[in-house]
Design a protein around this motif. Structure first.
Motif, PDB file in Angstrom:
ATOM      1  N   ARG A   1      -6.692   0.489  -1.279  1.00 30.49           N
ATOM      2  CA  ARG A   1      -5.595   1.468  -1.233  1.00 30.49           C
ATOM      3  C   ARG A   1      -5.721   2.459  -2.399  1.00 30.49           C
ATOM      4  NH1 ARG A   1      -1.920  -3.349  -2.909  1.00 30.49           N
ATOM      5  NH2 ARG A   1      -2.196  -3.202  -5.151  1.00 30.49           N
ATOM      6  N   ALA A  38       0.829  -1.214   0.000  1.00 35.15           N
ATOM      7  CA  ALA A  38       0.000   0.000   0.000  1.00 35.15           C
ATOM      8  C   ALA A  38       0.863   1.264   0.000  1.00 35.15           C
ATOM      9  CB  ALA A  38      -0.936  -0.012   1.207  1.00 35.15           C
ATOM     10  N   ARG A  69      -7.725  -4.359   2.021  1.00 28.71           N
ATOM     11  CA  ARG A  69      -6.551  -3.476   1.926  1.00 28.71           C
ATOM     12  C   ARG A  69      -6.063  -3.364   0.478  1.00 28.71           C
ATOM     13  NH1 ARG A  69      -2.895  -5.859   5.514  1.00 28.71           N
ATOM     14  NH2 ARG A  69      -3.663  -4.937   7.410  1.00 28.71           N
TER      15      ARG A  69
END
Ligand code: DC
Length: 212
Positions: free
Chosen positions: A177, A91, A173
């Protein structure tokens, strides 16, 4: 000017079967193959070995810049620590940028007639000009079941519920991101592997390659 080496981009979710599909296609076509997830796993595992938290951005960038791509076959990279940490370091825009050139240069340097790269942003960011793009996915519960089986096979004693929980966190996630999120390129061919075995997935992908 030299003709660019053709690239097939394969993106998709964790444990969707994209890696197996990519490897088999690469062998069949005699193309080079790069599992780009291993680059992020390598960065994360370097932090883990140093006893540093995965959120340590400067150390992650340093690990990405000094990454030794000849050391991507360490089985530890397939383990849960590297898996968990990889989505954290992936990320970080600085880490992604540091790994960009290596991925772009991979096809030409491979010496093969073509290359297959799999990951999350290959068709959208790394090789938007890929000759063919796939996006591979499967139900989350099914993917967790596959990952659980894989971890048990590695001799790890883990509960399915924990694997599913980790997968939910990682999916969120990776897709959430801001920089190069996991998503299908608009021109990607979608393959849902929930009810498919590896042979079927391979044959399905091959059909699109032969029809090109
Ligand atoms: O495919 P994998 O599980 O080995 O990927 C490990 C992590 O790296 C995953 O959380 C997503 C991230 N990744 C990425 O952000 N971009 C890629 N091209 C490949 C993987």
């Amino acid at each position: 000017m030299k003709k660019p080496v053709p690239v097939i981009a394969i993106d998709g979710t964790a444990a969707s079967g994209k890696g197996t599909m990519a490897r088999r296609l690469a062998t069949h076509l005699d193309y080079a193959y790069l599992d780009t997830g291993l680059l992020y796993r390598r960065v994360a595992y370097t932090l883990f070995e140093k006893g540093l938290p995965f959120e340590e951005a400067d150390a992650a960038l340093q690990a990405a810049r000094t990454l030794d791509a000849t050391k991507l076959d360490d089985p530890a990279l397939r383990g849960p620590e590297a898996g968990r940490g990889s989505s954290i370091v992936a990320a970080m825009p600085t880490v992604r940028l540091a790994l960009y050139d290596f991925q772009r240069e991979f096809p030409a340097k491979s010496g093969k007639p073509g290359a297959i790269l799999d990951g999350r942003d290959i068709g959208t960011v790394i090789f938007p000009e890929a000759i063919l793009k796939f996006y591979v996915d499967a139900d989350q519960a099914e993917r967790a079941r596959r990952r659980h089986k894989e971890l048990l096979g590695q001799g790890l004693d883990v509960f399915y519920e924990k694997v599913l929980e980790d997968m939910k966190i990682r999916d969120a996630r990776d897709a959430g991101r801001p920089d190069a999120p996991m998503k299908a390129a608009p021109d990607a061919i979608h393959i849902d592997t929930t009810h498919m075995g590896p042979d079927e997935v391979f044959q399905e992908a091959l059909k699109y390659i032969q029809d090109r």
